[in-house]
Motif scaffolding. Structure first.
Motif, mmCIF file in Angstrom:
data_model
loop_
_atom_site.group_PDB
_atom_site.id
_atom_site.type_symbol
_atom_site.label_atom_id
_atom_site.label_comp_id
_atom_site.label_asym_id
_atom_site.label_seq_id
_atom_site.Cartn_x
_atom_site.Cartn_y
_atom_site.Cartn_z
ATOM 1 N N UNK A 41 0.830 -1.202 0.000
ATOM 2 C CA UNK A 41 0.000 0.000 0.000
ATOM 3 C C UNK A 41 0.856 1.240 0.000
ATOM 4 N N UNK A 42 1.997 1.198 0.703
ATOM 5 C CA UNK A 42 2.844 2.377 0.809
ATOM 6 C C UNK A 42 3.340 2.853 -0.540
ATOM 7 N N UNK A 43 3.365 1.982 -1.504
ATOM 8 C CA UNK A 43 3.831 2.379 -2.823
ATOM 9 C C UNK A 43 2.918 3.335 -3.538
ATOM 10 N N UNK A 44 1.744 3.621 -2.978
ATOM 11 C CA UNK A 44 0.772 4.484 -3.646
ATOM 12 C C UNK A 44 0.670 5.855 -3.007
ATOM 13 N N UNK B 258 -5.239 0.610 13.652
ATOM 14 C CA UNK B 258 -5.185 -0.250 12.462
ATOM 15 C C UNK B 258 -5.426 0.554 11.185
ATOM 16 N N UNK B 259 -6.406 1.466 11.225
ATOM 17 C CA UNK B 259 -6.696 2.289 10.050
ATOM 18 C C UNK B 259 -5.479 3.126 9.662
ATOM 19 N N UNK B 260 -4.812 3.704 10.645
ATOM 20 C CA UNK B 260 -3.625 4.520 10.373
ATOM 21 C C UNK B 260 -2.482 3.675 9.830
ATOM 22 N N UNK B 261 -2.327 2.475 10.327
ATOM 23 C CA UNK B 261 -1.223 1.618 9.893
ATOM 24 C C UNK B 261 -1.448 1.051 8.502
ATOM 25 N N UNK B 262 -2.693 0.768 8.153
ATOM 26 C CA UNK B 262 -2.956 0.019 6.924
ATOM 27 C C UNK B 262 -3.442 0.865 5.757
ATOM 28 N N UNK B 263 -4.075 1.987 6.041
ATOM 29 C CA UNK B 263 -4.657 2.787 4.955
ATOM 30 C C UNK B 263 -4.142 4.215 4.962
ATOM 31 N N UNK B 264 -4.519 4.978 5.963
ATOM 32 C CA UNK B 264 -4.254 6.418 5.897
ATOM 33 C C UNK B 264 -2.774 6.747 6.014
ATOM 34 N N UNK B 265 -2.044 6.044 6.868
ATOM 35 C CA UNK B 265 -0.616 6.320 7.018
ATOM 36 C C UNK B 265 0.176 6.031 5.762
ATOM 37 N N UNK B 266 0.090 4.821 5.214
ATOM 38 C CA UNK B 266 0.840 4.517 3.996
ATOM 39 C C UNK B 266 0.500 5.415 2.809
ATOM 40 N N UNK B 267 -0.735 5.914 2.760
ATOM 41 C CA UNK B 267 -1.139 6.765 1.643
ATOM 42 C C UNK B 267 -0.867 8.243 1.890
ATOM 43 N N UNK B 268 -0.294 8.573 3.038
ATOM 44 C CA UNK B 268 -0.006 9.976 3.334
ATOM 45 C C UNK B 268 -1.230 10.801 3.627
ATOM 46 N N UNK C 155 -4.523 13.993 7.353
ATOM 47 C CA UNK C 155 -5.676 14.684 7.928
ATOM 48 C C UNK C 155 -6.908 13.800 8.024
ATOM 49 N N UNK C 156 -6.782 12.520 7.693
ATOM 50 C CA UNK C 156 -7.912 11.605 7.773
ATOM 51 C C UNK C 156 -7.805 10.832 9.073
ATOM 52 N N UNK C 157 -8.592 11.258 10.064
ATOM 53 C CA UNK C 157 -8.487 10.726 11.409
ATOM 54 C C UNK C 157 -9.749 11.071 12.178
ATOM 55 N N UNK C 158 -9.884 10.488 13.347
ATOM 56 C CA UNK C 158 -11.108 10.689 14.123
ATOM 57 C C UNK C 158 -11.065 11.930 15.002
ATOM 58 N N UNK C 159 -9.896 12.308 15.455
ATOM 59 C CA UNK C 159 -9.771 13.464 16.318
ATOM 60 C C UNK C 159 -8.838 14.497 15.689
ATOM 61 N N UNK C 160 -9.010 15.739 16.049
ATOM 62 C CA UNK C 160 -8.169 16.802 15.516
ATOM 63 C C UNK C 160 -6.747 16.675 16.048
ATOM 64 N N UNK C 161 -5.782 17.005 15.201
ATOM 65 C CA UNK C 161 -4.372 16.967 15.602
ATOM 66 C C UNK C 161 -3.630 18.064 14.848
ATOM 67 N N UNK C 162 -2.498 18.510 15.413
ATOM 68 C CA UNK C 162 -1.700 19.529 14.747
ATOM 69 C C UNK C 162 -2.505 20.796 14.521
ATOM 70 N N UNK D 250 -6.823 14.640 0.795
ATOM 71 C CA UNK D 250 -6.719 13.265 1.266
ATOM 72 C C UNK D 250 -7.671 12.346 0.512
ATOM 73 N N UNK D 251 -8.873 12.826 0.212
ATOM 74 C CA UNK D 251 -9.816 12.014 -0.555
ATOM 75 C C UNK D 251 -9.273 11.707 -1.948
ATOM 76 N N UNK D 252 -8.540 12.659 -2.527
ATOM 77 C CA UNK D 252 -7.916 12.406 -3.822
ATOM 78 C C UNK D 252 -6.844 11.328 -3.706
ATOM 79 N N UNK D 253 -6.085 11.349 -2.627
ATOM 80 C CA UNK D 253 -5.073 10.300 -2.431
ATOM 81 C C UNK D 253 -5.739 8.934 -2.343
ATOM 82 N N UNK D 254 -6.864 8.890 -1.632
ATOM 83 C CA UNK D 254 -7.562 7.608 -1.500
ATOM 84 C C UNK D 254 -8.179 7.166 -2.832
#
Length: 383
Positions: free
Chosen positions: A17-20, A207-217, A220-227, A265-269
């Motif tokens: 997945x990280x390759x994308x 799990x979502x961060x490790x498998x989908x959102x993290x590898x795809x960069x 900003x796709x997360x459940x709580x606000x950060x940064x 982020x939606x475009x990345x997905x």
């Protein structure tokens, strides 16, 4: 040996997945012109404070923002504006199920009860067996919402709890035999994310961060606000046009509707969904995620699935619309939460995808948003 193979599969999945995560190519003039013109007409037709439209075609992307992120603030939304995607969260839960199956952690026909924690699992075990695939296709026989007391204004989702789910399952029969009908169910998708956490032996957001959102960069796709996400928020507005407060998603609605994201982020997905060059487990996960598991003509009844276009079948959280003489095969999902309404759709065989979001609860505008996006998708696909 089985455990080692599953660990290796999971590692290969993450690396594939990280390759994308490459940065999407900027749009050419034709894509910019097409999307900008259509977006402006749509915005003029609806009475909402702000709209953001994102599109991808053959790897090129564009984002158009119109209006304001909050009524009267003068800030135009951009690709980095943070918004709630509501029930589009369900498509992520479906993708997570595809990843779990591809990695060998779970099977589509596995019963959900053994994967759920404590009293929730015990209550689910009292009912007819509900499979993971039933939950991912809204076919679990569960109501749309779990009955619960209203939450406080500042934390309205706090009363959606595992105990509330367990209480309903403990005292009520399922509404229909799992797999025989479809009834839109937030309840079911929150059980799905809880079960996937059980299968993956980690909290679902991790799990979502490790498998989908993290590898795809998708930072900003997360459940709580950060940064600095709070500084980039789009405010939702109620039916009366008044701004609504930003409230926490809570720890439970992780499968049904709690995610925040951005158009970029939606475009990345979308690009991950449309890139057909992957191999190995990543290719398998996407193949599973794009399949149709229930056909409408085989179901006893279908409730709550046609607002954004007639459902011909159900994928893993996706509403599938068959190809016709006027359009290609489309997978789509709409979402609404806290005064924000969004829609995402893509045509896998045509390499095109659309994401649209607006910041006001308005059902007429929501129907118009889906119609606008579906028509734009047809135009970009060349059909």
């Amino acid at each position: 040996m089985v455990r080692l193979c599953r660990q290796l599969a999971a590692a290969l999945l993450a690396s594939s997945v990280a390759g994308f995560a490459a940065t999407p190519a900027a749009a050419g003039p034709l894509l910019d012109e097409t999307v900008s013109f259509a977006a402006e007409i749509f915005f003029l037709d609806v009475d909402v404070p702000g709209v953001v439209v994102a599109a991808v075609k053959d790897g090129e992307t564009t984002v158009v923002g119109l209006g304001e992120t909050r009524k009267g603030n003068g800030r135009t939304p951009t690709g980095d504006t943070v918004l709630r995607i509501g029930s589009i969260t369900k498509a992520f839960a479906g993708a997570m199920l595809a990843h779990a199956v591809a990695a060998g952690e779970a099977g589509f026909t596995d019963p959900v009860a053994p994967l759920l924690p404590d009293s929730l699992g015990a209550a689910a075990a009292k009912r007819q067996p509900i499979r993971l695939i039933d939950l991912a296709t809204h076919a679990g026989g569960l109501p749309r919402e779990v009955p619960r007391a209203p939450g406080p204004d500042g934390d309205p989702f706090s009363t959606i709890t595992d105990d509330a789910f367990a209480t309903w399952l403990d005292g009520n029969d399922l509404l229909f035999r799992p797999g025989s009908a479809v009834l839109y169910s937030n309840f079911g998708f929150d059980l799905l994310s809880a079960a996937l956490a059980g299968a993956g032996k980690k909290p679902y957001p991790q799990l979502l961060a490790e498998r989908v959102t993290g590898p795809l960069g998708m930072v900003d796709t997360r459940f709580e606000l950060a940064g600095d996400m709070a500084e980039r928020l789009m405010s939702g507005h109620g039916f009366d046009g008044a701004p609504l407060p930003d409230v926490p998603s809570g720890a439970v609605i992780t499968g049904s509707g709690g995610l925040r994201s951005t158009a970029n982020d939606m475009l990345r997905w979308l690009q991950w969904h449309l890139d057909d060059t992957a191999d190995g487990i990543a290719r398998e996960a996407r193949f599973l995620d794009h399949a149709v598991y229930l056909r409408r003509d085989g179901l006893a009844t279908v409730v709550g699935m046609d607002e954004s276009g007639r459902m011909d079948g159900m994928g893993l959280g996706w509403v599938a619309m068959n190809a016709t003489a006027q359009r290609p095969f489309v997978l789509q999902k709409a979402g609404a939460l806290q005064g924000q309404m969004s829609y995402l759709a893509f045509a896998p065989e045509k390499q095109v995808g659309i994401f649209v979001s607006m910041n006001k609860f308005d059902f007429s505008a929501a129907y118009a948003m889906a119609a606008f996006a579906n028509q734009l998708l047809v135009e970009l696909a060349g059909d």
